[in-house]
Design a protein around this motif. Structure first.
Motif, short mmCIF file in Angstrom:
data_model
loop_
_atom_site.label_atom_id
_atom_site.label_comp_id
_atom_site.label_asym_id
_atom_site.label_seq_id
_atom_site.Cartn_x
_atom_site.Cartn_y
_atom_site.Cartn_z
N PHE A 1 0.78 -1.12 -0.06
CA PHE A 1 0.05 0.01 0.12
C PHE A 1 0.97 1.14 -0.05
N LEU A 2 0.83 2.06 -0.95
CA LEU A 2 1.50 3.36 -0.93
C LEU A 2 0.47 4.38 -0.47
N MET A 3 0.74 4.96 0.63
CA MET A 3 -0.37 5.77 1.20
C MET A 3 0.14 7.38 1.15
N PRO A 4 -0.76 8.21 0.81
CA PRO A 4 -0.50 9.56 1.33
C PRO A 4 -0.58 9.87 2.72
N LEU A 5 -0.04 11.00 2.82
CA LEU A 5 -0.03 11.51 4.35
C LEU A 5 -0.09 12.87 4.63
N VAL A 6 -0.18 13.42 5.92
CA VAL A 6 -0.15 15.04 6.15
C VAL A 6 1.29 15.06 6.70
N GLY A 7 1.37 14.28 7.67
CA GLY A 7 2.68 14.16 8.72
C GLY A 7 3.33 13.05 9.06
N PHE A 8 4.51 12.99 9.41
CA PHE A 8 5.10 11.58 9.75
C PHE A 8 6.30 12.02 10.74
N ASP A 9 6.61 11.02 11.59
CA ASP A 9 7.77 10.99 12.40
C ASP A 9 8.81 9.79 12.18
N LYS A 10 9.72 9.87 12.79
CA LYS A 10 11.12 8.86 12.57
C LYS A 10 10.44 7.47 13.49
N LYS A 11 9.29 7.30 13.89
CA LYS A 11 8.77 6.35 14.48
C LYS A 11 7.77 5.38 13.58
N GLY A 12 7.55 6.02 12.55
CA GLY A 12 6.82 5.39 11.59
C GLY A 12 5.31 5.92 11.66
N HIS A 13 4.99 6.80 12.60
CA HIS A 13 3.53 7.19 12.86
C HIS A 13 3.15 7.98 11.46
N ARG A 14 1.92 7.86 11.20
CA ARG A 14 1.39 8.59 9.98
C ARG A 14 0.06 9.66 10.53
N LEU A 15 0.28 10.79 10.03
CA LEU A 15 -0.91 11.80 10.38
C LEU A 15 -1.60 11.83 8.90
N GLY A 16 -2.82 11.35 8.91
CA GLY A 16 -3.83 11.52 7.55
C GLY A 16 -4.52 12.68 7.53
N MET A 17 -5.53 12.78 6.52
CA MET A 17 -6.33 13.71 6.41
C MET A 17 -7.39 14.08 7.45
N GLY A 18 -7.61 12.93 8.33
CA GLY A 18 -8.56 12.85 9.54
C GLY A 18 -9.75 12.18 9.31
N GLY A 19 -10.02 11.55 8.28
CA GLY A 19 -11.34 10.60 7.83
C GLY A 19 -11.02 9.41 8.50
N GLY A 20 -9.89 8.91 8.56
CA GLY A 20 -9.52 7.66 9.22
C GLY A 20 -9.83 6.38 8.37
N TYR A 21 -10.10 6.59 7.04
CA TYR A 21 -10.33 5.54 5.86
C TYR A 21 -9.16 4.53 5.70
N TYR A 22 -7.96 4.86 5.95
CA TYR A 22 -6.94 4.00 5.97
C TYR A 22 -6.85 3.14 7.15
N ASP A 23 -7.05 3.86 8.16
CA ASP A 23 -6.88 3.16 9.54
C ASP A 23 -8.00 2.00 9.84
N ARG A 24 -9.36 2.59 9.47
CA ARG A 24 -10.47 1.50 9.52
C ARG A 24 -10.20 0.23 8.39
N THR A 25 -9.69 0.74 7.30
CA THR A 25 -9.69 -0.54 6.05
C THR A 25 -8.33 -1.38 6.42
#
Length: 210
Positions: free
Chosen positions: A139-163
């Motif tokens: 899965f190649l996923m867009p993101l809004v923000g990230f840190d060096k621990k691999g955490h991802r901040l998305g657009m806020g809809g939660g679509y990828y997290d649920r899926t």
């Protein structure tokens, strides 16, 4: 990734507010990049991804179509269409029944696209073109923000997290790769229990593996 618990509704709201403020700041930074920076990112990311994907093993990759200043994947996709017949692609579609989730449909040069409610192009819904999510290798996923621990901040809809929640329960997991401009990195992201961590983050200058 550690779970986050909220002792009160106020703490929960503060967490949501902090993510919203950070999301707005990072989106503005991303959209302020010059056209030259966007073009450079597209080509550099394509080169980075070519070094990751197998040249001969069959692989189904979920991609996305650029929106809101995200890194454009067109150069990578076009390269694979013309030079790597072992690679097949799919695109996310808003699930018509399971609200808040995504379906993934086959994406090829002939795919007919329509615009969804977020003004993002997606394949026209056709059951014959659906790729079951567990069958996707990367899965190649867009993101809004990230840190060096691999955490991802998305657009806020939660679509990828649920899926992608199923990836926490299976032994054979897909590879989750976040795609970002370098300026989208922050020291530490606020993390919620529903966030799905990434395996890799690719920027124009780096490949971070976790």
């Amino acid at each position: 990734m550690a779970n986050v618990t909220f002792p009160s509704n106020m703490s929960f709201q503060n967490e949501i507010d902090s993510r919203a403020v950070l999301r707005k700041t990072l989106r503005n930074a991303r959209k302020s990049l010059s056209n030259d920076a966007y073009c450079y990112a597209q080509q550099a990311i394509a080169k980075q991804l070519r070094s990751i994907v197998s040249q001969d093993k069959k692989c189904n990759i979920a991609v996305y179509l650029e929106n809101d200043g995200e890194v454009n994947l067109d150069a990578f996709i076009t390269h694979c269409w013309t030079s790597l017949p072992n690679i097949t692609f799919s695109l996310p579609v808003l699930h018509p029944v399971n609200k808040g989730h995504l379906l993934f449909l086959r994406y090829a040069p002939y795919t007919r696209l329509v615009t969804n409610k977020y003004n993002i192009n997606e394949p026209e819904l056709a059951c014959s073109e659906v790729i079951p999510t567990p069958n996707i290798d990367i899965f190649l996923m867009p993101l809004v923000g990230f840190d060096k621990k691999g955490h991802r901040l998305g657009m806020g809809g939660g679509y990828y997290d649920r899926t992608l929640a199923f990836t926490q329960r299976v032994e054979v997991k897909p590879t989750l790769i976040g795609i970002a401009h370098d300026i989208q990195e922050v020291d530490t992201l606020p993390v919620a229990y529903w966030d799905i961590p990434l395996d890799v983050i690719v920027t124009p200058t780096r490949i971070l593996k976790f």
